[in-house]
Design an enzyme around this catalytic site. Structure first.
Site, PDB file in Angstrom:
ATOM      1  N   LYS A 149     -12.564 -20.126  12.825  1.00 33.90           N
ATOM      2  CA  LYS A 149     -13.589 -21.128  12.490  1.00 33.90           C
ATOM      3  C   LYS A 149     -14.940 -20.474  12.225  1.00 33.90           C
ATOM      4  O   LYS A 149     -15.589 -20.747  11.220  1.00 33.90           O
ATOM      5  CB  LYS A 149     -13.694 -22.146  13.626  1.00 33.90           C
ATOM      6  CG  LYS A 149     -12.487 -23.064  13.767  1.00 33.90           C
ATOM      7  CD  LYS A 149     -12.724 -24.082  14.879  1.00 33.90           C
ATOM      8  CE  LYS A 149     -11.576 -25.086  14.958  1.00 33.90           C
ATOM      9  NZ  LYS A 149     -10.327 -24.451  15.413  1.00 33.90           N
ATOM     10  N   HIS A 190     -26.772 -13.186  24.267  1.00 32.87           N
ATOM     11  CA  HIS A 190     -25.648 -14.128  24.105  1.00 32.87           C
ATOM     12  C   HIS A 190     -26.167 -15.510  23.683  1.00 32.87           C
ATOM     13  O   HIS A 190     -25.942 -16.521  24.348  1.00 32.87           O
ATOM     14  CB  HIS A 190     -24.844 -14.243  25.406  1.00 32.87           C
ATOM     15  CG  HIS A 190     -23.409 -14.653  25.163  1.00 32.87           C
ATOM     16  ND1 HIS A 190     -22.355 -14.105  25.854  1.00 32.87           N
ATOM     17  CD2 HIS A 190     -22.857 -15.550  24.318  1.00 32.87           C
ATOM     18  CE1 HIS A 190     -21.218 -14.655  25.454  1.00 32.87           C
ATOM     19  NE2 HIS A 190     -21.507 -15.528  24.508  1.00 32.87           N
ATOM     20  N   LEU A 191     -26.801 -15.516  22.518  1.00 31.65           N
ATOM     21  CA  LEU A 191     -27.427 -16.739  22.011  1.00 31.65           C
ATOM     22  C   LEU A 191     -26.598 -17.439  20.944  1.00 31.65           C
ATOM     23  O   LEU A 191     -27.079 -18.386  20.324  1.00 31.65           O
ATOM     24  CB  LEU A 191     -28.812 -16.408  21.430  1.00 31.65           C
ATOM     25  CG  LEU A 191     -29.853 -15.840  22.385  1.00 31.65           C
ATOM     26  CD1 LEU A 191     -31.138 -15.549  21.632  1.00 31.65           C
ATOM     27  CD2 LEU A 191     -30.114 -16.803  23.539  1.00 31.65           C
ATOM     28  N   GLY A 192     -25.347 -17.004  20.738  1.00 30.49           N
ATOM     29  CA  GLY A 192     -24.552 -17.546  19.644  1.00 30.49           C
ATOM     30  C   GLY A 192     -24.471 -19.053  19.612  1.00 30.49           C
ATOM     31  O   GLY A 192     -24.537 -19.675  18.551  1.00 30.49           O
ATOM     32  N   ALA A 193     -24.321 -19.668  20.771  1.00 27.55           N
ATOM     33  CA  ALA A 193     -24.192 -21.129  20.829  1.00 27.55           C
ATOM     34  C   ALA A 193     -25.478 -21.806  21.264  1.00 27.55           C
ATOM     35  O   ALA A 193     -25.484 -23.002  21.553  1.00 27.55           O
ATOM     36  CB  ALA A 193     -23.072 -21.504  21.799  1.00 27.55           C
ATOM     37  N   GLU A 249     -22.415  -8.403  31.061  1.00 26.66           N
ATOM     38  CA  GLU A 249     -23.560  -9.264  30.782  1.00 26.66           C
ATOM     39  C   GLU A 249     -24.177  -9.772  32.082  1.00 26.66           C
ATOM     40  O   GLU A 249     -23.463 -10.337  32.907  1.00 26.66           O
ATOM     41  CB  GLU A 249     -23.148 -10.437  29.890  1.00 26.66           C
ATOM     42  CG  GLU A 249     -22.699  -9.998  28.499  1.00 26.66           C
ATOM     43  CD  GLU A 249     -22.378 -11.169  27.570  1.00 26.66           C
ATOM     44  OE1 GLU A 249     -22.443 -12.336  28.032  1.00 26.66           O
ATOM     45  OE2 GLU A 249     -22.072 -10.918  26.397  1.00 26.66           O
ATOM     46  N   ASP A 280     -25.030  -9.538  20.025  1.00 25.39           N
ATOM     47  CA  ASP A 280     -25.355 -10.702  20.851  1.00 25.39           C
ATOM     48  C   ASP A 280     -24.523 -10.730  22.132  1.00 25.39           C
ATOM     49  O   ASP A 280     -24.824 -11.489  23.050  1.00 25.39           O
ATOM     50  CB  ASP A 280     -25.098 -11.985  20.051  1.00 25.39           C
ATOM     51  CG  ASP A 280     -25.521 -13.241  20.800  1.00 25.39           C
ATOM     52  OD1 ASP A 280     -26.654 -13.262  21.316  1.00 25.39           O
ATOM     53  OD2 ASP A 280     -24.712 -14.192  20.887  1.00 25.39           O
ATOM     54  N   VAL A 302     -21.104 -11.134  17.276  1.00 25.35           N
ATOM     55  CA  VAL A 302     -21.410 -12.367  18.008  1.00 25.35           C
ATOM     56  C   VAL A 302     -20.128 -12.927  18.613  1.00 25.35           C
ATOM     57  O   VAL A 302     -20.034 -14.111  18.919  1.00 25.35           O
ATOM     58  CB  VAL A 302     -22.083 -13.430  17.104  1.00 25.35           C
ATOM     59  CG1 VAL A 302     -23.448 -12.971  16.645  1.00 25.35           C
ATOM     60  CG2 VAL A 302     -21.197 -13.769  15.908  1.00 25.35           C
ATOM     61  N   ALA A 303     -19.123 -12.056  18.816  1.00 24.92           N
ATOM     62  CA  ALA A 303     -17.831 -12.499  19.346  1.00 24.92           C
ATOM     63  C   ALA A 303     -17.727 -12.191  20.831  1.00 24.92           C
ATOM     64  O   ALA A 303     -18.121 -13.000  21.676  1.00 24.92           O
ATOM     65  CB  ALA A 303     -16.699 -11.830  18.563  1.00 24.92           C
ATOM     66  N   ARG A 304     -17.195 -11.005  21.169  1.00 25.22           N
ATOM     67  CA  ARG A 304     -17.045 -10.573  22.550  1.00 25.22           C
ATOM     68  C   ARG A 304     -17.421  -9.106  22.650  1.00 25.22           C
ATOM     69  O   ARG A 304     -17.011  -8.283  21.807  1.00 25.22           O
ATOM     70  CB  ARG A 304     -15.593 -10.772  23.030  1.00 25.22           C
ATOM     71  CG  ARG A 304     -15.240 -12.220  23.321  1.00 25.22           C
ATOM     72  CD  ARG A 304     -15.979 -12.724  24.554  1.00 25.22           C
ATOM     73  NE  ARG A 304     -15.734 -14.131  24.816  1.00 25.22           N
ATOM     74  CZ  ARG A 304     -16.504 -15.109  24.380  1.00 25.22           C
ATOM     75  NH1 ARG A 304     -17.564 -14.827  23.625  1.00 25.22           N
ATOM     76  NH2 ARG A 304     -16.236 -16.358  24.677  1.00 25.22           N
TER      77      ARG A 304
END
Length: 595
Positions: free
Chosen positions: A202, A331-334, A312, A307, A281-283
């Site tokens: 997605k 970790h700002l992806g969402a 973390e 990200d 921006v995944a893992r």
């Protein structure tokens, strides 16, 4: 082993449950099951119901809209920043747990729950912080929120891509430090450059759409992505080696699995173009961070925009974070207002639905079935569980259930009928009445295998319209004796058959006898000599004892021969009431079955 674990000297019936992942409250000792006296037909257990809400533990911050939705159905405990020890202590009092990426839901957590934890909700896409094997073994459904933050994550990926290409973060820090270094921060253009997207799900496909709009040539690597979907966006699917060796920019969008852990390492960096730029921006775990530092120092990788990180938050003295050619975000992806609200609502709806017993389309450790298929199969799921429950209660005490054959009759082609849900519910129905195990969609196959129960499936292709997914389901248990001899078919198995009529489950066959009775409440089966007045005699006995009859059907071999009467009842008759039915001279055998 199977004979021992599935033998039932006397049967017990569990309280009625919804046909999937239903929540069951833990009862205090004062509400312990009350055993009724023994009788020939069966032994039942009555459990007094209590009016209590399930408890949902929210271990990381969740949007207000999601919390409000949860509070309409459950008691909500918002406890953030728990240690593993504190989480393990609290979890035995919770029916559901909601986390983001910062909480590790380990095997120890599931073991500490004592079987009460039924749902873990991951507010986001990745589930690498949840031990899926342990969840499945303990019958706990894991659901995620795979769609709400898709656009936010893709936009952040593009933001990092463009910021990295033009040195935005470094130039900003330089200006704020009082410097004016225009020559130092000359960037690179995106137009005409090749972007390799690693993981074309997605988020990856949304990044591809936006990158195409920036004038980039986009290729992708994903062994599971359909080529037609990629081509519709104008993306070429290529091998891993081709993707990393031809790309000017690489954007990572793959989950963290054993196969993808540290997939970008010294060996893969050596195959890349000199001066490649990487966005993640995944893992964090998909990159060997030490190897990335070496590649940055050598100039193989010109820049990286990250990200996510293996640990973390990362250590303050991390060489990777402090590297001048690395742009880092926490970790700002969402992390957009819209995405946070969407994720909160999506995960709250999934958790509440699962606690209500609904089949979850976002389940990650259960059969993944589209929502429209779930809706279509829902009434047959009820039939499947009830048939399993009936069949096993018909087995005589001491008979070990080892082999079960399930037959599906349908006008649809085999590849157009997914029976995994149905098989799981049949296993649930077979095991729960004669076991203390709590079986659900998640752990059904595991539980059956653990008990040595062999399930075989057969499909009968019928002529006619494939409008309905199924015509009927048949369950047969081989090599057992039955407490109701008429349930034995011509070929020697305990056999029951059911179908959906007017949206409701019906029993349509017992052994060699055709019947038609709604599978609601409980059921009395009687074999009798076919003669006038039998329905009236049995009905009068039940009526005089205030037992409401919901349905009644008689199936016979031929007039004035043997017949089987199936009677649906709303309440469980008293022992003396059943004895009166058994004392009718024309009745040769009977059995009471709790659905």
């Amino acid at each position: 082993m199977a004979a021992h674990l599935l033998s039932a000297p006397s049967l017990k019936s569990n309280p009625a449950k919804t046909p999937s992942l239903s929540w069951r409250p833990s009862l205090p000792s004062s509400f312990a099951p009350l055993p009724l006296p023994r009788r020939a037909a069966a032994r039942s257990v009555v459990v007094l119901a209590v009016d209590a809400k399930p408890t949902v533990l929210v271990a990381e911050k969740l949007g207000a809209a999601g919390l409000d939705l949860l509070k309409t159905f459950a008691n909500v405990d918002c406890s953030y920043d728990l240690t593993q020890e504190e989480l393990c202590t609290k979890i035995s009092l919770c029916d559901a747990l909601i986390v983001r990426s910062g909480t590790k839901v380990s095997r120890e957590v599931f073991e500490s729950s004592g079987g009460r934890l039924k749902v873990v909700g991951r507010a986001g896409v990745g589930i690498d912080n949840v031990d899926l094997s342990a969840a499945t073994e303990h019958g706990c459904l894991v659901v995620n929120a795979p769609t709400a933050n898709t656009v936010a994550a893709a936009e952040h990926g593009i933001a990092l891509l463009t910021a990295m290409a033009r040195n935005v973060a470094q130039a900003d820090a330089s200006v704020k430090a009082g410097k004016w270094q225009r020559n130092k921060y000359v960037g690179v253009s995106l137009v005409g450059k090749t972007l390799a997207i690693m993981g074309f799900g997605k988020v990856g496909s949304e990044v591809a759409r936006r990158a195409k709009g920036l004038g980039m040539h986009v290729v992708a690597h994903d062994p599971y992505a359909p080529a037609d979907r990629a081509h519709a966006i104008g993306v070429d699917l290529v091998s891993f080696e081709e993707a990393i060796s031809t790309a000017d920019f690489i954007s990572l969008h793959m989950p963290l699995t054993p196969a993808t852990s540290k997939i970008l390492n010294d060996e893969s960096f050596a195959k890349m173009k000199k001066g490649v730029r990487i966005v993640n921006v995944a893992r964090g775990g998909v990159i060997d961070e030490d190897a990335l530092v070496r590649a940055l120092d050598a100039g193989t990788v010109a820049q990286a925009a990250l990200d996510v990180f293996t640990e973390e938050p990362p250590a303050k003295d991390s060489k990777l974070i402090l590297h001048e050619n690395v742009t880092a975000t926490p970790h700002l992806g969402a992390s957009t207002t819209e995405a946070q609200e969407g994720v909160a609502i999506e995960i709250a709806e999934a958790v509440v639905g699962a606690l209500k017993g609904e089949l979850a389309a976002t389940a990650v450790n259960a059969p993944m079935v589209p929502a429209e298929v779930l809706s279509e199969l829902a009434p047959f799921v009820v039939v499947a569980e009830k048939l399993g429950r009936l069949a096993v209660q018909l087995v005589a005490g001491g008979s070990g259930v080892k082999s079960v054959k399930v037959t599906y009759a349908s006008a649809r082609a085999p590849d157009d009928l997914d029976t995994r849900l149905l098989r799981a519910m049949i296993i649930k129905g077979l095991i729960e009445p004669i076991s203390s195990a709590f079986v659900n969609l998640v752990n059904a196959d595991f539980t059956a295998k653990q008990r040595g129960l062999r399930i075989t499936e057969e499909r009968i292709l019928l002529d006619g319209s494939p409008e309905n997914p199924l015509e009927y389901i048949q369950v047969q248990i081989a090599n057992v004796e039955s407490k109701f001899a008429s349930a034995i078919s011509e070929t020697g198995e305990v056999k029951v058959e059911g179908r959906v009529k007017d949206g409701k489950p019906h029993l349509t066959r017992v052994g060699s006898f055709n019947v038609d009775v709604s599978l609601e409440g409980s059921l009395i089966l009687c074999r009798q000599v076919d003669q006038p007045g039998m329905i009236g005699k049995v009905g009068s006995i039940l009526g005089s004892e205030n037992v409401n009859v919901s349905f009644m059907s008689v199936g016979r071999i031929a007039p004035r021969k043997h017949a089987v009467m199936a009677i649906g009842v709303d309440e469980e008759p008293e022992k003396e009431t059943l004895k009166k039915i058994g004392d009718i001279p024309a009745i040769e055998e009977f059995v009471f079955l709790k659905l």
